[in-house]
Write a protein that holds these residues in place. Sequence first.
Motif, PDB file in Angstrom:
ATOM      1  N   ALA A 348       1.089   1.174  -0.327  1.00 34.28           N
ATOM      2  CA  ALA A 348       0.021   0.999  -1.318  1.00 34.28           C
ATOM      3  C   ALA A 348      -1.328   1.444  -0.749  1.00 34.28           C
ATOM      4  O   ALA A 348      -2.117   2.129  -1.426  1.00 34.28           O
ATOM      5  CB  ALA A 348      -0.034  -0.456  -1.766  1.00 34.28           C
ATOM      6  N   LEU A 349      -1.598   1.084   0.507  1.00 33.70           N
ATOM      7  CA  LEU A 349      -2.879   1.445   1.119  1.00 33.70           C
ATOM      8  C   LEU A 349      -2.984   2.952   1.367  1.00 33.70           C
ATOM      9  O   LEU A 349      -4.012   3.571   1.072  1.00 33.70           O
ATOM     10  CB  LEU A 349      -3.051   0.684   2.437  1.00 33.70           C
ATOM     11  N   THR A 350      -1.936   3.553   1.911  1.00 33.94           N
ATOM     12  CA  THR A 350      -2.008   4.976   2.258  1.00 33.94           C
ATOM     13  C   THR A 350      -1.966   5.876   1.026  1.00 33.94           C
ATOM     14  O   THR A 350      -2.667   6.888   0.960  1.00 33.94           O
ATOM     15  CB  THR A 350      -0.870   5.348   3.220  1.00 33.94           C
ATOM     16  N   LEU A 351      -1.148   5.507   0.040  1.00 36.31           N
ATOM     17  CA  LEU A 351      -1.135   6.284  -1.197  1.00 36.31           C
ATOM     18  C   LEU A 351      -2.460   6.160  -1.933  1.00 36.31           C
ATOM     19  O   LEU A 351      -2.949   7.130  -2.533  1.00 36.31           O
ATOM     20  CB  LEU A 351       0.011   5.813  -2.097  1.00 36.31           C
ATOM     21  N   GLY A 352      -3.045   4.967  -1.875  1.00 41.26           N
ATOM     22  CA  GLY A 352      -4.366   4.792  -2.474  1.00 41.26           C
ATOM     23  C   GLY A 352      -5.392   5.694  -1.810  1.00 41.26           C
ATOM     24  O   GLY A 352      -6.263   6.269  -2.480  1.00 41.26           O
ATOM     25  N   GLY A 353      -5.282   5.830  -0.474  1.00 39.29           N
ATOM     26  CA  GLY A 353      -6.183   6.731   0.237  1.00 39.29           C
ATOM     27  C   GLY A 353      -5.998   8.177  -0.194  1.00 39.29           C
ATOM     28  O   GLY A 353      -6.975   8.914  -0.397  1.00 39.29           O
ATOM     29  N   LEU A 354      -4.746   8.619  -0.359  1.00 45.10           N
ATOM     30  CA  LEU A 354      -4.485   9.986  -0.817  1.00 45.10           C
ATOM     31  C   LEU A 354      -4.998  10.207  -2.237  1.00 45.10           C
ATOM     32  O   LEU A 354      -5.542  11.266  -2.566  1.00 45.10           O
ATOM     33  CB  LEU A 354      -2.981  10.276  -0.749  1.00 45.10           C
ATOM     34  N   ALA A 355      -4.809   9.203  -3.097  1.00 53.64           N
ATOM     35  CA  ALA A 355      -5.298   9.319  -4.474  1.00 53.64           C
ATOM     36  C   ALA A 355      -6.810   9.499  -4.495  1.00 53.64           C
ATOM     37  O   ALA A 355      -7.348  10.331  -5.256  1.00 53.64           O
ATOM     38  CB  ALA A 355      -4.899   8.080  -5.277  1.00 53.64           C
ATOM     39  N   TYR A 356      -7.498   8.752  -3.641  1.00 59.36           N
ATOM     40  CA  TYR A 356      -8.967   8.865  -3.583  1.00 59.36           C
ATOM     41  C   TYR A 356      -9.395  10.230  -3.045  1.00 59.36           C
ATOM     42  O   TYR A 356     -10.266  10.898  -3.615  1.00 59.36           O
ATOM     43  CB  TYR A 356      -9.538   7.756  -2.700  1.00 59.36           C
ATOM     44  N   LEU A 357      -8.768  10.652  -1.943  1.00 62.77           N
ATOM     45  CA  LEU A 357      -9.167  11.912  -1.321  1.00 62.77           C
ATOM     46  C   LEU A 357      -8.934  13.100  -2.248  1.00 62.77           C
ATOM     47  O   LEU A 357      -9.801  13.976  -2.392  1.00 62.77           O
ATOM     48  CB  LEU A 357      -8.400  12.105  -0.012  1.00 62.77           C
ATOM     49  N   PHE A 358      -7.767  13.156  -2.884  1.00 60.39           N
ATOM     50  CA  PHE A 358      -7.479  14.273  -3.779  1.00 60.39           C
ATOM     51  C   PHE A 358      -8.262  14.149  -5.086  1.00 60.39           C
ATOM     52  O   PHE A 358      -8.645  15.155  -5.677  1.00 60.39           O
ATOM     53  CB  PHE A 358      -5.981  14.339  -4.064  1.00 60.39           C
TER      54      PHE A 358
END
Length: 474
Positions: A348-358
């Motif tokens: 959840a944390l890492t996918l959230g980070g990818l969602a924000y970055l992209f």
Amino acid sequence: MAHITDIRTGGASALPPQVSTAKISLVAAVAALGGFLFGFDTSVINGAVGALQTTFAASPWATGLAVSSALVGSAVGAFFAGSMADRIGRARTMGVASILFVISALGSGLCFTLWDLSAWRLLGGVAIGVASVVAPAYIAEIAPAHLRGRLGALQQLAIVIGIFAALLGDYALATRAGSATEPLWFGVAAWRWMFWSALPAAALYGIGALFIPESPRYLVARGNETQALAVLRGLVGDSAPSKVVEIRRSLSTESVPRFRDLRGPRFGLLPIVWVGILLAMLQQFVGINVIFYYSSVLWQAVGFSEKDSLAITVITSFTNIVTTVIAIACVDRFGRKPLLIAGSLGMALTLGGLAYLFGTAGMDAQGNPVLQGTRGMLALICANAYVFSFGFSWGPVVWVLLGEMFPNRIRALALSIAAAAQWVANFAVSATFPSLKGVGLGWAYGLYTTAAVLSLFFAWRYIRETKGKELEQM
């Protein structure tokens, strides 16, 4: 039927089983070759995606169909694998899967259009689906309770090694030729050799299936207790007679599983079957196979070269192997449920980070997100941390649970249903990603983040711990 008398003294106070760990591990490793081919066959197309788009002038929709066609076949294969394994045996079923793998690899490399490639991939998918069901079921049936978690996780280890081998092979072939579209040996394009590279492992899987023993549980169910006893003596030593009696007693209360046996009071199915189905689908809805099917195209879209994109993908797949080894070491020590919960938090944390970055990235002239400098490095860190979180938890643990969580009387059928549902979910994620990428990678990873959050709630609320329990106790 030649029955084996119960020689146990004092019932449950039997002598400790003389388990041949090395032999059981070797037999389980042969069965897990199906997992290797599962990972190899589904991921080998990663390095060929760009070449297929160029060679056949394919649209995003057609590309998604070619990539995910194997997953449709996998759902079909998984659906029928349980009944096939109950009818002809686990080892013979592995042999059938091996033949299908060989035919699919040959046909994929010889394809003339994207449509016949999809058909060959569909056939290979049937083999993948069969292997995805029969391997965990077979391993669960030959492994004693104290080893079952680690041996069951061999399936996922084999899958991730297969992914790594496929991606490393793609990288080597594309680098040798200069590009996946360039000719290699005998003037044949490198991307065709990528598909043919599955042939040695497919043949080895079939040869191995000829030499491993049949499942003792299948043999007892077929009335061949003498052969079952011989198999068990080689695996668990002097406790073999009591184990045969235990299996016989379990089978005496069972009938041949039918779909009506899965019916429950709510929503049409037994609660445990729904748990298995949702567990399998959530494993895919977190988007893990986007990394392994499309990552080379994905990293090219944000500015990396084809060579560097393939190299990044190989590194990511190696990370997956390392974390799966960690899971094998931990699954029988800490249990299944804690690993699932920890993995869901990490995803959840890492996918959230990818969602924000992209989602907040700038765009180039073609509408692709641009991640430069620190943001590009952060995306790579998040992607690999996500794979790490999945690799020690939902990757291997789901296959362990699916092999052991169902009652004996419905195990093969229920596992087939859950595995088929997993492949449908895999298809849905893989087929929609090219189109979602067009809408925006931030949206795509936002959806996968939501699935990771749901997986956390599901694991905490609905998963029952199976650590240390015999299959007859489920």
